[in-house]
Motif scaffolding. Structure first.
Motif, mmCIF file in Angstrom:
data_model
loop_
_atom_site.group_PDB
_atom_site.id
_atom_site.type_symbol
_atom_site.label_atom_id
_atom_site.label_comp_id
_atom_site.label_asym_id
_atom_site.label_seq_id
_atom_site.Cartn_x
_atom_site.Cartn_y
_atom_site.Cartn_z
ATOM 1 N N SER A 236 0.874 -1.211 0.129
ATOM 2 C CA SER A 236 -0.002 0.041 -0.049
ATOM 3 C C SER A 236 0.900 1.216 0.125
ATOM 4 C CB SER A 236 -0.830 0.051 1.382
ATOM 5 O OG SER A 236 -1.745 1.004 1.252
ATOM 6 N N ASP A 237 0.565 2.306 -0.913
ATOM 7 C CA ASP A 237 1.156 3.398 -0.971
ATOM 8 C C ASP A 237 0.390 4.590 -1.273
ATOM 9 O OD1 ASP A 237 1.434 4.377 -3.976
ATOM 10 O OD2 ASP A 237 2.331 2.267 -3.964
ATOM 11 N N ASP A 238 0.681 5.803 -1.159
ATOM 12 C CA ASP A 238 -0.176 7.089 -1.512
ATOM 13 C C ASP A 238 0.679 7.777 -2.573
ATOM 14 O OD1 ASP A 238 1.903 7.952 0.264
ATOM 15 O OD2 ASP A 238 0.148 8.677 1.667
ATOM 16 N N GLY A 239 1.538 7.092 -3.315
ATOM 17 C CA GLY A 239 2.276 7.550 -4.517
ATOM 18 C C GLY A 239 1.651 8.217 -5.553
ATOM 19 N N PRO A 240 2.199 8.268 -6.916
ATOM 20 C CA PRO A 240 1.650 8.541 -8.073
ATOM 21 C C PRO A 240 0.387 7.910 -8.706
ATOM 22 C CG PRO A 240 3.732 7.824 -8.578
ATOM 23 C CD PRO A 240 3.452 7.809 -7.121
ATOM 24 N N GLY A 241 0.311 6.632 -8.210
ATOM 25 C CA GLY A 241 -0.731 5.617 -8.671
ATOM 26 C C GLY A 241 -0.170 4.995 -9.893
ATOM 27 N N ILE A 242 -1.072 4.081 -10.479
ATOM 28 C CA ILE A 242 -0.770 3.516 -11.802
ATOM 29 C C ILE A 242 -1.799 3.930 -12.824
ATOM 30 C CG2 ILE A 242 -0.605 1.325 -13.089
ATOM 31 C CD1 ILE A 242 0.335 -0.033 -10.388
ATOM 32 N N SER A 243 -1.663 4.679 -13.863
ATOM 33 C CA SER A 243 -2.754 5.318 -14.926
ATOM 34 C C SER A 243 -3.263 4.088 -15.694
ATOM 35 C CB SER A 243 -1.846 6.642 -15.669
ATOM 36 O OG SER A 243 -0.769 5.869 -16.265
ATOM 37 N N ASP A 244 -2.410 3.015 -16.049
ATOM 38 C CA ASP A 244 -2.750 2.115 -16.904
ATOM 39 C C ASP A 244 -2.331 0.785 -16.323
ATOM 40 O OD1 ASP A 244 -3.689 0.501 -19.161
ATOM 41 O OD2 ASP A 244 -2.562 1.633 -20.686
ATOM 42 N N ILE A 245 -3.529 0.278 -15.623
ATOM 43 C CA ILE A 245 -3.096 -1.032 -14.910
ATOM 44 C C ILE A 245 -2.833 -2.306 -16.027
ATOM 45 C CG2 ILE A 245 -3.943 -2.932 -13.312
ATOM 46 C CD1 ILE A 245 -5.286 -0.573 -11.663
ATOM 47 N N ARG A 246 -3.767 -2.187 -16.923
ATOM 48 C CA ARG A 246 -3.859 -3.254 -18.022
ATOM 49 C C ARG A 246 -2.093 -3.429 -18.832
ATOM 50 N NH1 ARG A 246 -7.903 -2.047 -21.230
ATOM 51 N NH2 ARG A 246 -7.001 -1.802 -23.078
ATOM 52 N N ASP B 275 3.545 -8.587 -19.533
ATOM 53 C CA ASP B 275 5.055 -9.038 -19.420
ATOM 54 C C ASP B 275 5.795 -8.288 -20.482
ATOM 55 O OD1 ASP B 275 5.112 -11.442 -17.916
ATOM 56 O OD2 ASP B 275 3.831 -12.586 -19.476
ATOM 57 N N GLY B 276 7.000 -7.981 -19.637
ATOM 58 C CA GLY B 276 7.935 -7.173 -20.502
ATOM 59 C C GLY B 276 7.976 -5.517 -20.353
ATOM 60 N N PHE B 277 6.847 -4.939 -19.898
ATOM 61 C CA PHE B 277 6.390 -3.827 -19.853
ATOM 62 C C PHE B 277 7.624 -3.213 -18.654
ATOM 63 C CE2 PHE B 277 4.556 0.000 -17.693
ATOM 64 C CZ PHE B 277 4.789 0.634 -18.789
ATOM 65 N N SER B 278 8.004 -2.116 -18.883
ATOM 66 C CA SER B 278 8.916 -1.882 -17.759
ATOM 67 C C SER B 278 9.105 -0.217 -17.793
ATOM 68 C CB SER B 278 10.469 -2.332 -17.417
ATOM 69 O OG SER B 278 11.189 -1.905 -16.629
ATOM 70 N N THR B 279 8.881 0.537 -16.717
ATOM 71 C CA THR B 279 9.150 1.741 -16.661
ATOM 72 C C THR B 279 10.404 2.155 -16.036
ATOM 73 O OG1 THR B 279 8.014 2.162 -14.580
ATOM 74 C CG2 THR B 279 6.648 2.644 -16.611
ATOM 75 N N SER B 280 11.124 1.317 -15.513
ATOM 76 C CA SER B 280 12.258 1.454 -14.770
ATOM 77 C C SER B 280 13.535 0.875 -15.407
ATOM 78 C CB SER B 280 12.262 0.745 -13.337
ATOM 79 O OG SER B 280 12.123 -0.469 -13.619
ATOM 80 N N GLY B 281 13.474 0.353 -16.818
ATOM 81 C CA GLY B 281 14.534 -0.159 -17.517
ATOM 82 C C GLY B 281 14.930 -1.640 -16.865
ATOM 83 N N GLY B 282 14.076 -2.048 -16.004
ATOM 84 C CA GLY B 282 14.394 -3.538 -15.506
ATOM 85 C C GLY B 282 13.657 -4.616 -16.418
ATOM 86 N N LEU B 283 13.686 -5.900 -16.040
ATOM 87 C CA LEU B 283 13.343 -7.007 -17.001
ATOM 88 C C LEU B 283 11.684 -6.844 -17.136
ATOM 89 C CD1 LEU B 283 15.343 -9.889 -15.621
ATOM 90 C CD2 LEU B 283 15.755 -8.715 -17.662
#
Length: 133
Positions: free
Chosen positions: A77-87, A92-100
């Motif tokens: 649980s967090d009160d951060g920026p949230g996820i705009s597009d959960i889907r 698989d393979g989607f990364s915003t941090s450059g990770g795997l």
């Protein structure tokens, strides 16, 4: 959730503490080493997401009982920026941090039940449960 064991996530060491708490609870419930590893990997991923994207939050570890089954539920649980597009983040393979990009889809595969609720600008609540076989 106040009476549940939890770890506040504010730095990398908190991720280690959350993993340890999860492993201890899983062991206490009778999970074998393979499932303990699955649970701690899921906790790691969820805690790291809090640290990277929200800056701070909590990982709750909850013992569950349902229709004679025992399990462990992880609540991130967090009160951060949230996820705009959960889907999208569940691909698989989607990364915003450059990770795997194993992230949330990986957690979903490791656990038996998985649910994400997120409101952009308000935060994210992820619940993942592993049942004892």
């Amino acid at each position: 959730m106040d009476n549940q064991p939890y770890v506040r996530i504010t730095n990398e060491w908190d991720i280690v503490a959350a993993r340890q708490l999860g492993r201890n609870v899983a062991k206490e419930l009778g999970f074998g080493t393979v499932d303990q590893a699955r649970i701690t990997t899921a906790i790691s991923e969820l805690a790291r997401n809090i640290y990277l994207y929200a800056g701070h939050g909590q990982i709750y570890i909850e013992k569950k009982q349902d229709a004679g089954k025992k399990g462990v539920q992880i609540i991130a649980s967090d009160d951060g920026p949230g996820i705009s597009d959960i889907r999208r983040v569940m691909e698989d393979g989607f990364s915003t941090s450059g990770g795997l990009g194993a992230g949330l889809p990986g957690v979903k595969r490791l656990m038996d039940e998985f649910n994400v609720e997120s409101t952009p600008g308000e935060g994210t609540d992820i619940r993942a449960t592993k049942w004892l076989r």
